[in-house]
Design a protein around this motif. Structure first.
Motif, short mmCIF file in Angstrom:
data_model
loop_
_atom_site.label_atom_id
_atom_site.label_comp_id
_atom_site.label_asym_id
_atom_site.label_seq_id
_atom_site.Cartn_x
_atom_site.Cartn_y
_atom_site.Cartn_z
N GLY A 75 0.85 -1.42 -0.01
CA GLY A 75 -0.12 -0.02 -0.02
C GLY A 75 0.78 1.34 -0.14
O GLY A 75 0.32 2.42 0.15
N ALA A 76 2.20 1.16 -0.15
CA ALA A 76 3.14 2.50 -0.13
C ALA A 76 2.98 2.99 -1.46
O ALA A 76 2.86 2.27 -2.49
CB ALA A 76 4.60 1.99 0.36
N THR A 77 2.96 4.48 -1.55
CA THR A 77 3.29 5.02 -2.96
C THR A 77 4.74 5.32 -3.15
O THR A 77 5.72 5.16 -2.23
CB THR A 77 2.68 6.14 -2.84
OG1 THR A 77 3.16 7.21 -2.09
CG2 THR A 77 1.10 6.03 -2.55
N SER A 78 5.14 5.18 -4.43
CA SER A 78 6.70 5.69 -4.77
C SER A 78 6.42 6.73 -5.58
O SER A 78 5.62 7.02 -6.58
CB SER A 78 7.21 4.28 -5.76
OG SER A 78 7.12 3.52 -4.55
N SER A 79 7.49 7.64 -5.91
CA SER A 79 7.56 8.68 -6.86
C SER A 79 7.72 8.07 -8.02
O SER A 79 8.58 6.77 -8.32
CB SER A 79 8.61 9.66 -6.72
OG SER A 79 10.03 9.07 -6.56
N ILE A 80 7.45 8.80 -9.24
CA ILE A 80 7.84 8.23 -10.69
C ILE A 80 9.21 8.02 -10.97
O ILE A 80 9.73 7.04 -11.23
CB ILE A 80 7.13 9.34 -11.59
CG1 ILE A 80 5.72 9.46 -11.68
CG2 ILE A 80 7.61 8.81 -13.15
CD1 ILE A 80 4.91 10.40 -12.45
N ALA A 81 10.00 8.97 -10.24
CA ALA A 81 11.56 8.87 -10.70
C ALA A 81 12.02 7.58 -9.71
O ALA A 81 12.76 6.70 -10.23
CB ALA A 81 12.22 9.94 -9.79
N ASP A 82 11.65 7.25 -8.61
CA ASP A 82 12.09 6.05 -7.65
C ASP A 82 11.45 4.82 -8.52
O ASP A 82 12.41 3.83 -8.62
CB ASP A 82 11.45 6.27 -6.45
CG ASP A 82 12.26 7.29 -5.44
OD1 ASP A 82 13.29 7.69 -5.83
OD2 ASP A 82 11.75 7.36 -4.37
N TYR A 83 10.40 4.84 -9.08
CA TYR A 83 9.84 3.79 -9.66
C TYR A 83 10.58 3.34 -10.83
O TYR A 83 11.02 2.18 -11.11
CB TYR A 83 8.33 3.77 -9.95
CG TYR A 83 7.93 2.88 -11.15
CD1 TYR A 83 7.70 1.52 -10.81
CD2 TYR A 83 7.72 3.26 -12.20
CE1 TYR A 83 7.25 0.70 -11.59
CE2 TYR A 83 7.13 2.30 -13.26
CZ TYR A 83 7.23 0.99 -13.03
OH TYR A 83 6.33 0.01 -13.74
N ARG A 84 10.82 4.32 -11.77
CA ARG A 84 11.74 4.16 -12.79
C ARG A 84 13.27 3.99 -12.48
O ARG A 84 13.70 3.04 -13.38
CB ARG A 84 11.73 5.48 -13.79
CG ARG A 84 10.34 5.72 -14.29
CD ARG A 84 10.15 6.72 -15.15
NE ARG A 84 10.40 6.27 -16.45
CZ ARG A 84 10.28 6.79 -17.57
NH1 ARG A 84 9.83 8.32 -17.43
NH2 ARG A 84 10.71 6.40 -18.78
N ALA A 85 13.64 4.09 -11.57
CA ALA A 85 14.92 3.57 -11.19
C ALA A 85 15.07 2.23 -10.26
O ALA A 85 16.17 1.75 -10.59
CB ALA A 85 15.54 4.66 -10.05
N SER A 86 13.95 1.63 -10.16
CA SER A 86 14.03 0.31 -9.43
C SER A 86 12.92 -0.52 -9.79
O SER A 86 12.04 0.12 -10.36
CB SER A 86 13.76 0.54 -8.32
OG SER A 86 13.96 -0.68 -7.06
N GLY A 87 12.90 -1.70 -9.72
CA GLY A 87 11.97 -2.77 -10.42
C GLY A 87 11.39 -3.43 -9.13
O GLY A 87 10.77 -4.23 -9.11
N ALA A 88 11.37 -2.59 -7.91
CA ALA A 88 10.74 -2.98 -6.51
C ALA A 88 10.30 -1.84 -5.87
O ALA A 88 10.72 -0.86 -5.99
CB ALA A 88 11.70 -3.92 -6.00
N CYS A 89 9.36 -2.30 -4.85
CA CYS A 89 8.95 -1.25 -4.00
C CYS A 89 10.01 -0.81 -3.02
O CYS A 89 10.60 -1.72 -2.38
CB CYS A 89 7.55 -1.75 -3.16
SG CYS A 89 6.87 -0.81 -2.06
N GLY A 90 10.03 0.53 -2.85
CA GLY A 90 11.08 0.98 -1.77
C GLY A 90 10.68 0.55 -0.46
O GLY A 90 11.43 0.57 0.40
N ALA A 91 9.40 0.37 -0.15
CA ALA A 91 8.97 0.15 1.41
C ALA A 91 9.14 -1.12 1.43
O ALA A 91 9.66 -1.63 2.85
CB ALA A 91 7.49 0.51 1.48
N CYS A 92 8.34 -2.13 0.73
CA CYS A 92 8.48 -3.78 1.19
C CYS A 92 9.36 -4.81 0.35
O CYS A 92 9.65 -5.62 0.95
CB CYS A 92 7.09 -4.25 0.91
SG CYS A 92 6.43 -4.48 -0.78
N GLY A 93 10.20 -3.75 -0.58
CA GLY A 93 11.27 -4.74 -1.32
C GLY A 93 10.63 -5.75 -2.50
O GLY A 93 11.20 -6.27 -3.06
N GLY A 94 9.05 -5.79 -2.29
CA GLY A 94 8.49 -6.42 -3.22
C GLY A 94 8.74 -6.19 -4.86
O GLY A 94 8.69 -5.10 -5.22
N ALA A 95 8.99 -7.21 -5.74
CA ALA A 95 9.18 -7.08 -7.07
C ALA A 95 8.01 -6.67 -8.05
O ALA A 95 6.88 -7.12 -7.57
CB ALA A 95 9.92 -8.15 -7.70
#
Length: 109
Positions: A75-95
């Motif tokens: 249920g965490a949100t991510s910024s567009i920049a963070d999402y585009r830089a990673s293939g996983a959730c920054g909060a839970c680490g789920g791919a």
């Protein structure tokens, strides 16, 4: 149909509480997008197209700080920049589904 995920209403053909939809229902298809045109959460472009009464508008190149991605797992949100830089959730680490990158042009400039 709608579902509440992380306190946010997700619209479209949502089939489970992790934002999988009728169009994309794989194990890592757990990402909803806040559409720039209507500020509503949808699991995918096809859900938006089927539900909304208007055409989709992509986020502008300068909107990278906008929290427009919602992890269906935690249920965490991510910024567009963070999402585009990673293939996983920054909060839970789920791919997230790596195949989603093929559709970035439908969401982001």
């Amino acid at each position: 149909m709608t579902r509440v995920v992380g306190g946010r209403v997700v619209h479209g053909a949502v089939i489970d509480g992790e934002t999988r939809c009728a169009h994309y229902a794989g194990p890592d298809d757990v990402l909803a997008i806040l559409f720039a045109c209507c500020r509503r959460w949808y699991p995918c472009h096809a859900c938006h197209d089927a539900d909304a009464s208007h055409g989709a508008r992509v986020w502008a190149a300068g909107d990278g700080a906008e929290h427009a991605l919602l992890c269906g797992r935690c249920g965490a949100t991510s910024s567009i920049a963070d999402y585009r830089a990673s293939g996983a959730c920054g909060a839970c680490g789920g791919a997230f589904n790596e195949g989603c990158r093929r559709h970035h042009h439908l969401y982001f400039a």
